[in-house]
Design an enzyme around this catalytic site. Structure first.
Site, PDB file in Angstrom:
ATOM      1  N   CYS A   1       0.814  -1.227   0.000  1.00 16.17           N
ATOM      2  CA  CYS A   1       0.000   0.000   0.000  1.00 16.17           C
ATOM      3  C   CYS A   1       0.846   1.275   0.000  1.00 16.17           C
ATOM      4  O   CYS A   1       0.351   2.349  -0.342  1.00 16.17           O
ATOM      5  CB  CYS A   1      -0.946   0.003   1.187  1.00 16.17           C
ATOM      6  SG  CYS A   1      -2.115  -1.363   1.150  1.00 16.17           S
TER       7      CYS A   1
ATOM      8  N   HIS B   1      -3.257   7.502   1.586  1.00 14.02           N
ATOM      9  CA  HIS B   1      -3.628   6.157   1.142  1.00 14.02           C
ATOM     10  C   HIS B   1      -4.989   5.840   1.752  1.00 14.02           C
ATOM     11  O   HIS B   1      -5.239   6.105   2.929  1.00 14.02           O
ATOM     12  CB  HIS B   1      -2.584   5.148   1.621  1.00 14.02           C
ATOM     13  CG  HIS B   1      -3.053   3.734   1.501  1.00 14.02           C
ATOM     14  ND1 HIS B   1      -3.554   3.234   0.322  1.00 14.02           N
ATOM     15  CD2 HIS B   1      -3.141   2.724   2.411  1.00 14.02           C
ATOM     16  CE1 HIS B   1      -3.900   1.974   0.505  1.00 14.02           C
ATOM     17  NE2 HIS B   1      -3.672   1.648   1.774  1.00 14.02           N
TER      18      HIS B   1
ATOM     19  N   ASN C   1      -9.907  -0.004  -0.544  1.00 15.31           N
ATOM     20  CA  ASN C   1      -8.446   0.108  -0.499  1.00 15.31           C
ATOM     21  C   ASN C   1      -7.874  -0.480  -1.797  1.00 15.31           C
ATOM     22  O   ASN C   1      -7.927  -1.689  -2.004  1.00 15.31           O
ATOM     23  CB  ASN C   1      -7.940  -0.654   0.724  1.00 15.31           C
ATOM     24  CG  ASN C   1      -6.442  -0.574   0.894  1.00 15.31           C
ATOM     25  OD1 ASN C   1      -5.720  -0.183  -0.022  1.00 15.31           O
ATOM     26  ND2 ASN C   1      -5.948  -0.954   2.053  1.00 15.31           N
TER      27      ASN C   1
HETATM   28  N1  ACO Z   1     -18.423  -8.412   8.494  1.00 17.46           N
HETATM   29  C1  ACO Z   1     -18.972  -8.690   9.684  1.00 17.46           C
HETATM   30  N2  ACO Z   1     -18.235  -9.004  10.743  1.00 17.46           N
HETATM   31  C2  ACO Z   1     -16.902  -9.020  10.606  1.00 17.46           C
HETATM   32  C3  ACO Z   1     -16.284  -8.725   9.386  1.00 17.46           C
HETATM   33  C4  ACO Z   1     -17.104  -8.409   8.304  1.00 17.46           C
HETATM   34  N3  ACO Z   1     -16.618  -8.103   7.075  1.00 17.46           N
HETATM   35  N4  ACO Z   1     -14.953  -8.809   9.533  1.00 17.46           N
HETATM   36  C5  ACO Z   1     -14.735  -9.142  10.814  1.00 17.46           C
HETATM   37  N5  ACO Z   1     -15.903  -9.274  11.463  1.00 17.46           N
HETATM   38  C6  ACO Z   1     -16.135  -9.624  12.865  1.00 17.46           C
HETATM   39  C7  ACO Z   1     -14.976 -10.390  13.449  1.00 17.46           C
HETATM   40  O1  ACO Z   1     -15.091 -11.761  13.129  1.00 17.46           O
HETATM   41  C8  ACO Z   1     -15.164 -10.123  14.915  1.00 17.46           C
HETATM   42  O2  ACO Z   1     -16.169 -10.967  15.407  1.00 17.46           O
HETATM   43  P1  ACO Z   1     -16.023 -11.671  16.862  1.00 17.46           P
HETATM   44  O3  ACO Z   1     -15.919 -10.521  17.821  1.00 17.46           O
HETATM   45  O4  ACO Z   1     -17.243 -12.467  16.950  1.00 17.46           O
HETATM   46  O5  ACO Z   1     -14.751 -12.444  16.755  1.00 17.46           O
HETATM   47  C9  ACO Z   1     -15.688  -8.694  14.946  1.00 17.46           C
HETATM   48  O6  ACO Z   1     -16.200  -8.437  13.631  1.00 17.46           O
HETATM   49  C10 ACO Z   1     -14.628  -7.658  15.293  1.00 17.46           C
HETATM   50  O7  ACO Z   1     -13.465  -7.921  14.510  1.00 17.46           O
HETATM   51  P2  ACO Z   1     -12.186  -7.037  14.592  1.00 17.46           P
HETATM   52  O8  ACO Z   1     -11.164  -7.566  13.637  1.00 17.46           O
HETATM   53  O9  ACO Z   1     -11.762  -6.893  16.024  1.00 17.46           O
HETATM   54  O10 ACO Z   1     -12.782  -5.657  14.077  1.00 17.46           O
HETATM   55  P3  ACO Z   1     -12.136  -4.231  14.053  1.00 17.46           P
HETATM   56  O11 ACO Z   1     -12.957  -3.291  14.794  1.00 17.46           O
HETATM   57  O12 ACO Z   1     -10.676  -4.285  14.366  1.00 17.46           O
HETATM   58  O13 ACO Z   1     -12.286  -3.864  12.508  1.00 17.46           O
HETATM   59  C11 ACO Z   1     -10.923  -3.785  10.531  1.00 17.46           C
HETATM   60  C12 ACO Z   1     -11.666  -4.684  11.525  1.00 17.46           C
HETATM   61  C13 ACO Z   1     -11.939  -2.957   9.777  1.00 17.46           C
HETATM   62  C14 ACO Z   1     -10.184  -4.678   9.536  1.00 17.46           C
HETATM   63  C15 ACO Z   1      -9.938  -2.881  11.283  1.00 17.46           C
HETATM   64  O14 ACO Z   1      -9.154  -3.619  12.172  1.00 17.46           O
HETATM   65  C16 ACO Z   1      -9.059  -2.125  10.360  1.00 17.46           C
HETATM   66  O15 ACO Z   1      -9.490  -1.283   9.624  1.00 17.46           O
HETATM   67  N6  ACO Z   1      -7.735  -2.380  10.382  1.00 17.46           N
HETATM   68  C17 ACO Z   1      -6.833  -1.755   9.466  1.00 17.46           C
HETATM   69  C18 ACO Z   1      -6.575  -2.740   8.399  1.00 17.46           C
HETATM   70  C19 ACO Z   1      -6.346  -2.128   7.061  1.00 17.46           C
HETATM   71  O16 ACO Z   1      -6.860  -1.099   6.708  1.00 17.46           O
HETATM   72  N7  ACO Z   1      -5.580  -2.843   6.269  1.00 17.46           N
HETATM   73  C20 ACO Z   1      -5.375  -2.475   4.933  1.00 17.46           C
HETATM   74  C21 ACO Z   1      -3.986  -2.683   4.498  1.00 17.46           C
HETATM   75  S1  ACO Z   1      -2.891  -1.811   5.499  1.00 17.46           S
HETATM   76  C22 ACO Z   1      -3.186  -0.277   5.194  1.00 17.46           C
HETATM   77  O17 ACO Z   1      -3.509   0.020   4.077  1.00 17.46           O
HETATM   78  C23 ACO Z   1      -3.052   0.652   6.279  1.00 17.46           C
END
Ligand code: ACO
Length: 327
Positions: free
Chosen positions: A115, A254, A284
């Site tokens: 990214c 980004h 993304n």
């Molecule tokens: N739909 C519904 N539920 C979901 C989904 C989905 N698509 N994905 C995960 N869940 C559930 C999980 O299973 C979990 O359930 P559980 O509590 O029963 O286990 C719950 O939602 C919470 O999951 P978390 O992973 O803790 O959710 P979080 O609040 O951290 O959000 C997210 C997840 C959106 C991925 C967040 O962590 C994030 O944005 N991280 C940054 C990642 C990123 O942007 N990466 C891109 C590449 S790197 C970059 O470009 C910076």
């Protein structure tokens, strides 16, 4: 004393036609529009058509950037293409784009920083311009990220999309010491720390599994690091140019996640109206997200000559970086 700097002559972008909404994804994995919008701000993404390759997206964006810049393809003496999803393991997708543009001179290569790829590519291209190794450079960020997603994994498949963006830069002679008022790339700052490789990666590759592999991510950890590392590299870029947060006209980040964008803007004390946001429509797009956002804001008239732009990104590796550009 005269020196060389990189003036940005023009930009262009391309998005595949097919739109996939969150509602459509909820038919594929156990997710919902509400969950995706609340956690990420993403509402839809573009997905490349069957047979539409990263080089096709890159070529379309490149053509528009070349036209916008008012140069001829044959004037380009360097193409740097940032991608994580090359057409083939080799040759470089940049070489394919070079051929599609009808160029048989100069050099073309791919750069892999996930990214952060576009910021890395700008840094490399700017360095080559400043050292006199290249004069007219095409920098592209292009991805068909949909091809490395595990469509059964809801924690990653909802976050990404396909697209491409490009800029054309040219060496410009400047007189006297570098000055934050000069147009062009003021500076780029890139970092990596391979100790975090297992937080965001693809579980395959030619040397390890012999397969392409699929994206794996510990989202929460990535989020935590992103906000801290981005704030730090942004401060580094401003300090290097004797500029302050108030000098920034546009943050062109980004587009990973609306919450990361909001967090970075808050830390910078920038109002939302000065942040270019496309994540709700593009998701993304990895190395393509910054030039896609940049092109949109240039073409709709938000970004104008003389504006100070702050570009920043973080991605797998971890890699992260920032560029300050006087448009
Ligand atoms: N739909 C519904 N539920 C979901 C989904 C989905 N698509 N994905 C995960 N869940 C559930 C999980 O299973 C979990 O359930 P559980 O509590 O029963 O286990 C719950 O939602 C919470 O999951 P978390 O992973 O803790 O959710 P979080 O609040 O951290 O959000 C997210 C997840 C959106 C991925 C967040 O962590 C994030 O944005 N991280 C940054 C990642 C990123 O942007 N990466 C891109 C590449 S790197 C970059 O470009 C910076």
């Amino acid at each position: 004393m005269s020196a060389l700097r990189s003036l940005v002559l023009g930009c262009g972008s391309y998005l595949p036609e097919r739109v996939v909404t969150n509602a459509q994804l909820s038919n594929v994995v156990a997710t919902s529009d509400e969950w995706i919008v609340e956690r990420t701000g993403i509402r839809e993404r573009r997905i490349a058509a069957e047979g539409e390759l990263t080089s096709d997206l890159a070529f379309a964006a490149a053509r528009r950037a070349i036209e916008h810049a008012g140069v001829k393809a044959g004037e380009l003496d360097l193409i740097v293409l940032a991608t994580t999803t090359p057409d083939r393991t080799f040759p470089a997708t940049a070489v394919r784009v070079q051929a599609m543009l009808g160029i048989t001179s100069g050099a073309a290569f791919d750069l892999q920083a996930v990214c952060s790829g576009f910021v890395y590519a700008l840094a490399v291209a700017d360095g080559m311009i400043r050292s006199g190794q290249a004069r007219t450079v095409l920098v592209i960020g292009a991805e068909t990220f949909s091809r490395i997603l595990d469509w059964s994994d809801r924690t990653t498949s909802v976050l990404f999309g396909d697209g491409a963006g490009a800029v054309v830069m040219r060496a410009e002679k400047t007189n006297g010491a570098a000055n934050g008022k000069d147009r062009g790339i003021l500076s780029s700052h890139i970092h990596s720390d391979g100790n975090y490789a297992d937080l965001l990666y693809v579980d395959g590759g030619p040397s390890s599994t012999g397969t392409v592999g699929r994206v794996r991510m510990h989202g929460r950890e990535v989020f935590r690091h992103a906000v801290v590392k981005l704030a730090s590299v942004v401060d580094e870029a401003l300090a290097a140019n004797g500029l302050s947060r108030n000098d920034i006209d546009w943050l062109v980040p980004h587009q990973a996640n609306k919450r990361i964008l909001d967090g970075t803007a808050r830390k910078l004390g920038l109002s939302e109206s000065r942040v270019v946001v496309t994540v709700e429509r593009h998701a993304n797009t990895s190395a393509a997200s910054i030039p896609l956002a940049l092109d949109e804001a240039v073409r709709d008239g938000r970004i104008r000559a003389g504006h100070l732009l702050l570009l920043e990104a973080m991605g797998g590796g971890f890699t992260w970086g920032a560029s300050l550009v006087r448009w």
